[in-house]
Design an enzyme around this catalytic site. Structure first.
Site, PDB file in Angstrom:
ATOM      1  N   HIS A 150       0.855  -1.208   0.000  1.00 14.33           N
ATOM      2  CA  HIS A 150       0.000   0.000   0.000  1.00 14.33           C
ATOM      3  C   HIS A 150       0.884   1.249   0.000  1.00 14.33           C
ATOM      4  O   HIS A 150       1.330   1.720   1.053  1.00 14.33           O
ATOM      5  CB  HIS A 150      -0.899  -0.039   1.242  1.00 14.33           C
ATOM      6  CG  HIS A 150      -1.937   1.040   1.302  1.00 14.33           C
ATOM      7  ND1 HIS A 150      -3.290   0.774   1.405  1.00 14.33           N
ATOM      8  CD2 HIS A 150      -1.840   2.386   1.297  1.00 14.33           C
ATOM      9  CE1 HIS A 150      -3.964   1.907   1.463  1.00 14.33           C
ATOM     10  NE2 HIS A 150      -3.105   2.919   1.407  1.00 14.33           N
ATOM     11  N   HIS A 157       1.089   5.031  -2.158  1.00 16.89           N
ATOM     12  CA  HIS A 157       0.574   5.948  -3.191  1.00 16.89           C
ATOM     13  C   HIS A 157       1.770   6.557  -3.917  1.00 16.89           C
ATOM     14  O   HIS A 157       2.657   7.135  -3.269  1.00 16.89           O
ATOM     15  CB  HIS A 157      -0.274   7.050  -2.554  1.00 16.89           C
ATOM     16  CG  HIS A 157      -1.487   6.520  -1.866  1.00 16.89           C
ATOM     17  ND1 HIS A 157      -2.730   6.485  -2.467  1.00 16.89           N
ATOM     18  CD2 HIS A 157      -1.659   5.970  -0.641  1.00 16.89           C
ATOM     19  CE1 HIS A 157      -3.610   5.959  -1.632  1.00 16.89           C
ATOM     20  NE2 HIS A 157      -2.982   5.634  -0.508  1.00 16.89           N
ATOM     21  N   HIS A 201      -9.829   1.701  -0.064  1.00 20.83           N
ATOM     22  CA  HIS A 201      -9.639   2.300   1.262  1.00 20.83           C
ATOM     23  C   HIS A 201     -10.977   2.256   2.004  1.00 20.83           C
ATOM     24  O   HIS A 201     -11.993   2.728   1.484  1.00 20.83           O
ATOM     25  CB  HIS A 201      -9.211   3.754   1.133  1.00 20.83           C
ATOM     26  CG  HIS A 201      -7.767   3.956   0.763  1.00 20.83           C
ATOM     27  ND1 HIS A 201      -7.231   3.468  -0.385  1.00 20.83           N
ATOM     28  CD2 HIS A 201      -6.768   4.594   1.414  1.00 20.83           C
ATOM     29  CE1 HIS A 201      -5.947   3.806  -0.432  1.00 20.83           C
ATOM     30  NE2 HIS A 201      -5.640   4.501   0.647  1.00 20.83           N
ATOM     31  N   GLU A 214     -10.684   3.826   7.527  1.00 21.56           N
ATOM     32  CA  GLU A 214      -9.588   4.721   7.919  1.00 21.56           C
ATOM     33  C   GLU A 214     -10.273   5.917   8.588  1.00 21.56           C
ATOM     34  O   GLU A 214     -10.295   6.041   9.797  1.00 21.56           O
ATOM     35  CB  GLU A 214      -8.768   5.141   6.695  1.00 21.56           C
ATOM     36  CG  GLU A 214      -7.587   6.060   7.032  1.00 21.56           C
ATOM     37  CD  GLU A 214      -6.927   6.676   5.783  1.00 21.56           C
ATOM     38  OE1 GLU A 214      -7.559   6.731   4.712  1.00 21.56           O
ATOM     39  OE2 GLU A 214      -5.773   7.144   5.916  1.00 21.56           O
ATOM     40  N   ASP A 249       1.973   3.917   3.152  1.00 14.52           N
ATOM     41  CA  ASP A 249       0.956   4.826   2.622  1.00 14.52           C
ATOM     42  C   ASP A 249       1.590   5.968   1.800  1.00 14.52           C
ATOM     43  O   ASP A 249       1.595   5.905   0.576  1.00 14.52           O
ATOM     44  CB  ASP A 249       0.115   5.394   3.784  1.00 14.52           C
ATOM     45  CG  ASP A 249      -1.327   5.672   3.415  1.00 14.52           C
ATOM     46  OD1 ASP A 249      -1.744   5.296   2.315  1.00 14.52           O
ATOM     47  OD2 ASP A 249      -2.041   6.257   4.258  1.00 14.52           O
ATOM     48  N   ASP A 250       2.074   6.995   2.481  1.00 13.76           N
ATOM     49  CA  ASP A 250       2.684   8.171   1.826  1.00 13.76           C
ATOM     50  C   ASP A 250       3.900   8.562   2.668  1.00 13.76           C
ATOM     51  O   ASP A 250       3.852   9.533   3.437  1.00 13.76           O
ATOM     52  CB  ASP A 250       1.689   9.340   1.812  1.00 13.76           C
ATOM     53  CG  ASP A 250       0.339   8.937   1.228  1.00 13.76           C
ATOM     54  OD1 ASP A 250       0.224   8.868   0.003  1.00 13.76           O
ATOM     55  OD2 ASP A 250      -0.587   8.662   2.028  1.00 13.76           O
TER      56      ASP A 250
HETATM   57  N1  ADE Z   1      -4.468   9.111  -0.770  1.00 14.71           N
HETATM   58  C1  ADE Z   1      -3.203   9.175  -0.356  1.00 14.71           C
HETATM   59  N2  ADE Z   1      -3.102   8.783   0.923  1.00 14.71           N
HETATM   60  C2  ADE Z   1      -4.356   8.471   1.338  1.00 14.71           C
HETATM   61  C3  ADE Z   1      -4.910   7.995   2.548  1.00 14.71           C
HETATM   62  N3  ADE Z   1      -4.170   7.760   3.635  1.00 14.71           N
HETATM   63  N4  ADE Z   1      -6.245   7.796   2.596  1.00 14.71           N
HETATM   64  C4  ADE Z   1      -6.998   8.021   1.521  1.00 14.71           C
HETATM   65  N5  ADE Z   1      -6.517   8.462   0.365  1.00 14.71           N
HETATM   66  C5  ADE Z   1      -5.203   8.678   0.263  1.00 14.71           C
HETATM   67 ZN    ZN Z   2      -3.640   4.920   1.270  1.00 14.23          ZN
END
Ligand code: ADE
Ligand code: ZN
Length: 328
Positions: free
Chosen positions: A12, A14, A192, A195, A273-274
Site C-alpha cells: 500500500h 501511493h 480504502h 480509515e 501509505d505516503d
Molecule cells: N491518498 C493518499 N493517501 C491516502 C490515505 N491515507 N487515505 C486516503 N486516500 C489517500
Molecule cells: Zn492509502
C-alpha cells in the site's frame, strides 16, 4: 538480526504520496511553479488534518506533469524503498494524475513508469507492480475513466484496481461500475475503508465492491462481528500504522489496533501509505512495531508471508520474491 534489516513487502503505497519533498521542490523550481505554501520551514510537507493532507498532496501533484516526471519519480521512490530493505512493492497509480483519465496519455505515463521500474529492478533488486486507483472525492464518473484505463492496460504489470481519497464522500457502492469493469478485466481489487470511515465503511466495501483486500480497515476493531467476518472471508488488511498515528486515528503506535487485529486472526500486512508525508519508512514501521508490541523476526517473517500471499502479482513473480525473502 535487527528486525528492521529483514527484507520487506509493501502492498500500500501511493505513488505521488511517496514523492520526497525535495524532489517536488526541485520540479517546482524547474517549472517555475510556486509551491512554497505546502512546505514547513524545515522542508517537510505541511498539513493540519486529513482533508488538508489531501489538498497538499494534490498541490504537490501539480508539478508532476509529464511521463518523464513520473519516470524520475519512480526511480527516486524505488531507490529509497530498496535502501529500506523493500524487495516488492505494489504502488497506487491514478490516471487522474497521469493524463487526467485519457487512455492514450495514461499509456504514455505507464510506459515511462514501467521503464523506470525495470531499471530499478536491475539496479536495486526491487520489483514493482501497479494497482490503478480512482480517487473517491473526484466522483464516480471520473472513477469510470480510471477503471477503463486500468482495464485496457491490465496484465502482468497492472495487476489490481482500487480506490483512495476522501472516504467521507459518497458510499463505496457509488463506485460499483468502476469496480465491476476492473474485475471483468481480471484485475484484483482493494479499496480504502475503515480509515476515516467507521466499521460500516468496511462492511460496505465487502458487500458492494467485493474486494479481497482493504486499505487500512483498522476501524473494524470497533465491531467484533466485523472482525470475525474479515477472518471468515480471509480479507487482507493493508495496515499503515505510522500514517494512522500522524493523521490522528490513534495517539501512538502502542494504541494502534494492528496487534489486536492480528491476534484475532485477521490477515494484516504493513505499509507506509505516503512515507515522506508521515515521516516514515518501512524500516521505521518495523522498528516501531518491534518497540510497541515486541514483534520479532518470526512475527515479521509471518507478516511478509501474509503479504506475499495477498500480493496481486502472478505466481512466477511470487516465487521469485519468496526466494528473495528467504535469502539470508
Ligand atoms: N491518498 C493518499 N493517501 C491516502 C490515505 N491515507 N487515505 C486516503 N486516500 C489517500
Ligand atoms: Zn492509502
Amino acid at each position: 538480526m535487527n528486525v528492521a534489516d529483514l527484507p520487506k513487502i509493501e502492498l500500500h503505497l501511493h505513488h505521488e504520496g511517496a514523492a520526497p519533498p525535495a524532489f517536488i521542490r526541485q520540479l517546482a523550481h524547474e517549472k517555475r511553479i510556486d509551491l512554497s505554501g505546502i512546505f514547513k520551514p524545515d522542508g517537510s510537507y505541511d498539513f493540519r488534518d486529513f482533508a488538508h493532507f489531501l489538498s497538499v498532496y494534490e498541490a504537490a501533484c501539480e508539478v508532476l506533469k509529464t511521463p518523464e516526471d513520473f519516470r524520475r519519480l519512480t526511480l527516486a521512490i524505488l531507490e529509497e524503498s530498496a535502501e529500506n530493505g523493500v524487495v516488492y512493492t505494489e504502488t497506487f497509480l491514478s490516471p487522474d494524475f497521469c493524463g487526467g483519465g485519457d487512455l492514450a496519455a495514461w499509456k504514455d505515463y505507464l510506459n515511462a513508469i514501467q521503464d523506470a521500474a525495470d531499471e530499478a529492478e536491475r539496479k536495486y533488486d526491487i520489483t514493482l507492480r501497479g494497482v490503478v486507483t480512482c480517487v473517491r472525492h473526484f466522483g464516480p464518473e471520473q472513477a469510470k475513466r480510471s477503471a477503463y484505463c486500468a482495464a485496457e492496460t491490465a496484465g502482468d504489470w497492472v495487476t489490481g484496481f482500487g480506490m483512495g481519497g476522501n472516504e467521507s464522500i459518497g458510499a463505496q457502492g457509488d463506485y460499483n461500475w468502476a469496480f465491476d469493469c476492473a474485475r471483468e478485466a481480471g484485475l484484483r481489487l482493494t479499496t480504502h475503508a475503515g480509515e476515516f470511515g467507521g466499521p460500516e465503511s468496511v462492511r460496505d466495501a465487502i458487500r458492494h465492491l467485493d474486494v479481497e483486500r482493504i486499505g487500512h480497515g483498522v476501524r473494524a476493531i470497533e465491531d467484533p462481528d466485523l472482525v470475525g467476518e474479515l477472518v471468515d472471508r480471509g480479507i487482507t488488511l493493508e495496515v499503515c500504522p505510522g500514517s494512522n498515528v500522524v493523521l490522528g486515528l490513534f495517539p501512538n503506535f502502542y494504541a494502534h489496533p494492528i496487534a489486536r487485529l492480528r491476534d484475532a486472526g485477521v490477515k494484516v500486512t504493513i505499509s507506509t501509505d505516503d512515507p515522506p508525508f508521515f515521516h516514515t519508512t518501512m524500516r521505521r514501521e518495523y522498528e516501531m512495531l518491534n518497540k510497541a508490541f515486541g514483534w520479532d523476526d518470526e512475527d515479521f517473517t509471518a507478516l511478509n508471508k501474509t503479504a506475499l500471499d495477498a500480493a496481486f502479482c502472478d505466481d512466477a513473480t511470487r516465487e521469485n520474491i519468496l526466494k528473495r525473502l528467504e535469502k539470508p
